[in-house]
Design an enzyme around this catalytic site. Structure first.
Site, PDB file in Angstrom:
ATOM      1  N   ARG A  37      -1.812  -5.887  13.533  1.00  0.00           N
ATOM      2  CA  ARG A  37      -1.768  -7.009  14.470  1.00  0.00           C
ATOM      3  C   ARG A  37      -3.020  -7.104  15.332  1.00  0.00           C
ATOM      4  NH1 ARG A  37       3.176  -9.067  13.974  1.00  0.00           N
ATOM      5  NH2 ARG A  37       4.724  -7.659  13.127  1.00  0.00           N
ATOM      6  N   HIS A  67      -6.938   2.214   4.393  1.00  0.00           N
ATOM      7  CA  HIS A  67      -6.829   0.806   3.990  1.00  0.00           C
ATOM      8  C   HIS A  67      -7.171  -0.071   5.188  1.00  0.00           C
ATOM      9  CE1 HIS A  67      -5.360  -2.927   2.398  1.00  0.00           C
ATOM     10  NE2 HIS A  67      -4.808  -2.394   1.316  1.00  0.00           N
ATOM     11  N   TYR A  70      -5.089  -6.161   6.625  1.00  0.00           N
ATOM     12  CA  TYR A  70      -4.953  -7.315   5.720  1.00  0.00           C
ATOM     13  C   TYR A  70      -5.676  -8.534   6.274  1.00  0.00           C
ATOM     14  CZ  TYR A  70      -1.327  -5.020   2.975  1.00  0.00           C
ATOM     15  OH  TYR A  70      -0.635  -4.178   2.149  1.00  0.00           O
ATOM     16  N   HIS A 107      -9.358  -5.594   1.004  1.00  0.00           N
ATOM     17  CA  HIS A 107      -9.161  -6.796   0.190  1.00  0.00           C
ATOM     18  C   HIS A 107     -10.431  -7.615   0.307  1.00  0.00           C
ATOM     19  CE1 HIS A 107      -4.490  -6.529   0.713  1.00  0.00           C
ATOM     20  NE2 HIS A 107      -5.020  -5.462   0.154  1.00  0.00           N
ATOM     21  N   GLU A 142     -10.471  -3.834  -3.612  1.00  0.00           N
ATOM     22  CA  GLU A 142      -9.179  -3.789  -4.294  1.00  0.00           C
ATOM     23  C   GLU A 142      -9.054  -4.974  -5.255  1.00  0.00           C
ATOM     24  OE1 GLU A 142      -5.748  -3.222  -1.774  1.00  0.00           O
ATOM     25  OE2 GLU A 142      -4.354  -3.570  -3.419  1.00  0.00           O
ATOM     26  N   ASP A 176      -4.998  -2.047  -8.296  1.00  0.00           N
ATOM     27  CA  ASP A 176      -3.590  -2.191  -7.920  1.00  0.00           C
ATOM     28  C   ASP A 176      -2.839  -2.718  -9.143  1.00  0.00           C
ATOM     29  OD1 ASP A 176      -1.134  -3.478  -6.973  1.00  0.00           O
ATOM     30  OD2 ASP A 176      -1.896  -3.118  -4.946  1.00  0.00           O
ATOM     31  N   HIS A 179      -1.070  -6.061  -8.699  1.00  0.00           N
ATOM     32  CA  HIS A 179      -2.004  -7.182  -8.570  1.00  0.00           C
ATOM     33  C   HIS A 179      -2.639  -7.550  -9.913  1.00  0.00           C
ATOM     34  CE1 HIS A 179      -2.730  -6.068  -4.034  1.00  0.00           C
ATOM     35  NE2 HIS A 179      -1.486  -6.412  -4.297  1.00  0.00           N
ATOM     36  N   HIS A 211      -3.469   1.890  -6.924  1.00  0.00           N
ATOM     37  CA  HIS A 211      -2.239   1.562  -6.205  1.00  0.00           C
ATOM     38  C   HIS A 211      -1.162   1.408  -7.266  1.00  0.00           C
ATOM     39  CE1 HIS A 211      -4.304  -0.215  -2.365  1.00  0.00           C
ATOM     40  NE2 HIS A 211      -4.220   1.097  -2.357  1.00  0.00           N
ATOM     41  N   ASP A 224       1.882 -11.965  -5.091  1.00  0.00           N
ATOM     42  CA  ASP A 224       1.699 -10.577  -4.676  1.00  0.00           C
ATOM     43  C   ASP A 224       2.992 -10.048  -4.058  1.00  0.00           C
ATOM     44  OD1 ASP A 224       0.939  -8.174  -3.636  1.00  0.00           O
ATOM     45  OD2 ASP A 224      -0.759  -8.932  -2.481  1.00  0.00           O
ATOM     46  N   HIS A 226       5.302  -6.599  -4.409  1.00  0.00           N
ATOM     47  CA  HIS A 226       5.463  -5.275  -5.006  1.00  0.00           C
ATOM     48  C   HIS A 226       6.943  -4.984  -5.250  1.00  0.00           C
ATOM     49  CE1 HIS A 226       1.450  -3.867  -3.016  1.00  0.00           C
ATOM     50  NE2 HIS A 226       1.358  -5.056  -3.551  1.00  0.00           N
ATOM     51  N   GLU A 256       2.770   1.826  -3.093  1.00  0.00           N
ATOM     52  CA  GLU A 256       2.956   0.810  -2.026  1.00  0.00           C
ATOM     53  C   GLU A 256       4.222   0.036  -2.356  1.00  0.00           C
ATOM     54  OE1 GLU A 256      -0.773  -1.244  -2.847  1.00  0.00           O
ATOM     55  OE2 GLU A 256      -1.540  -0.540  -0.930  1.00  0.00           O
TER      56      GLU A 256
HETATM   57 ZN    ZN Z   1      -0.163  -6.286  -2.867  1.00  0.00          ZN
HETATM   58 FE    FE Z   2      -2.555  -2.563  -3.089  1.00  0.00          FE
HETATM   59 FE    FE Z   3      -4.063  -3.638  -0.404  1.00  0.00          FE
END
Ligand code: ZN
Ligand code: FE
Ligand code: FE
Length: 278
Positions: A37, A67, A70, A107, A142, A176, A179, A211, A224, A226, A256
């Site tokens: 955040r 990581h 995002y 990303h 990624e 990933d 992905h 991932h 996307d 998971h 993940e």
């Molecule tokens: Zn993802």
């Molecule tokens: Fe990932």
């Molecule tokens: Fe990621």
């Protein structure tokens, strides 16, 4: 030995994540470098970093993976957002030098209508202004699902970024599985073919982590979402082939997958260790 772990929360500190990893049978883990955040990231307490170092060395951990947030978008159309992202990455990389963590995944970003070519130029430009010859952390792009205007769902785009980076030895890729499957790479029926393509464009030596996720959506959906291992459209057999593939089996695998608690990860780690042929 299979190197496997999962995403953990930094809320109790760095050494606490190492202890959690041990408790669930992991020998690596991933964590967000800061609260997604936003807000300033806390400086790393030297005692905490030292305790994590002792723990990871004492238990022979595989490389840990940090990581990025995002929200970090190096190729936004807004120059202010691009600068903010670049400063956040520079700050992450500076703090990571104090940890026993030498991989930083992010990303690539969303070009939001400017086109992938412009996005690629912005990403490479930001990396060229951020990477330093002195850093020991390797920065990983990624592979993305291609939702919205995401850059990095095609191996050609990853190659294009890497080709423009002036310190390529500081760069790598994190694959990933959810992905790439969502992006239309058939790792279920043609894993060898996908890895050959990756090798030709990017180079398998650039692959530094995986991932390990199942895909809640369908093959090629560019969505996307998971899923827990064996419960999605990739399936357990294909995931077992991935951890055992001669080009991948030495890499750190990070889960993940969606779980209520750590026991869900512990079970997946046990399940994959049982199926690892060595
Ligand atoms: Zn993802
Ligand atoms: Fe990932
Ligand atoms: Fe990621």
């Amino acid at each position: 030995m299979l190197h496997i772990g999962c995403h953990l929360s930094l809320s109790k500190g760095y050494a606490a994540m190492g202890n959690e990893a041990l408790r669930i049978g992991a020998d690596t883990f991933q964590f967000f470098t800061r609260n997604p955040r936003g807000g300033d990231a806390k400086e790393i307490a030297p005692q905490d970093a030292a305790a994590l170092k002792d723990l990871t060395e004492g238990h022979d951990f595989a490389p840990l993976l940090a990581h990025a947030s995002y929200t970090l978008n190096l190729c936004s159309a807004d120059a202010g957002i691009r600068t903010f992202a670049r400063e956040m990455m520079a700050d992450d990389l500076r703090r990571l030098e104090r940890l026993p963590c030498k991989l930083y995944n992010f990303h690539p970003g969303s070009h939001v209508g400017q086109g992938a070519a412009q996005g690629i130029r912005f990403i490479a430009d930001a990396l060229n202004r951020t990477l330093t010859a002195e850093q020991t952390v390797v920065v990983l792009l990624e592979t993305m699902s291609g939702k919205g205007s995401e850059v990095g769902s095609a191996f050609e785009e990853l190659k294009a970024v890497l080709d423009l980076v002036e310190l390529p030895e500081k760069m790598g890729v994190c694959l990933d599985t959810c992905h790439v499957h969502a992006a239309g790479y058939d790792i279920v029926n043609d894993l060898d073919g996908v890895l050959t393509q990756f090798d030709k464009l990017v180079g398998l030596e650039r692959l530094r982590s995986v991932h390990l996720n199942d895909n809640k959506m369908t093959f090629g959906s560019r969505k996307d979402r998971h899923e827990a291992l064996g419960k999605g459209s990739i399936g357990l057999d294909a995931l077992v082939r991935i951890i055992n593939h001669p080009s991948l089996k030495h890499l750190p695998f990070l889960l993940e997958t969606p779980h209520e608690d750590l026991e869900g990860y512990a079970e997946e780690i046990r399940m994959m260790r049982e199926r690892f042929l060595g």
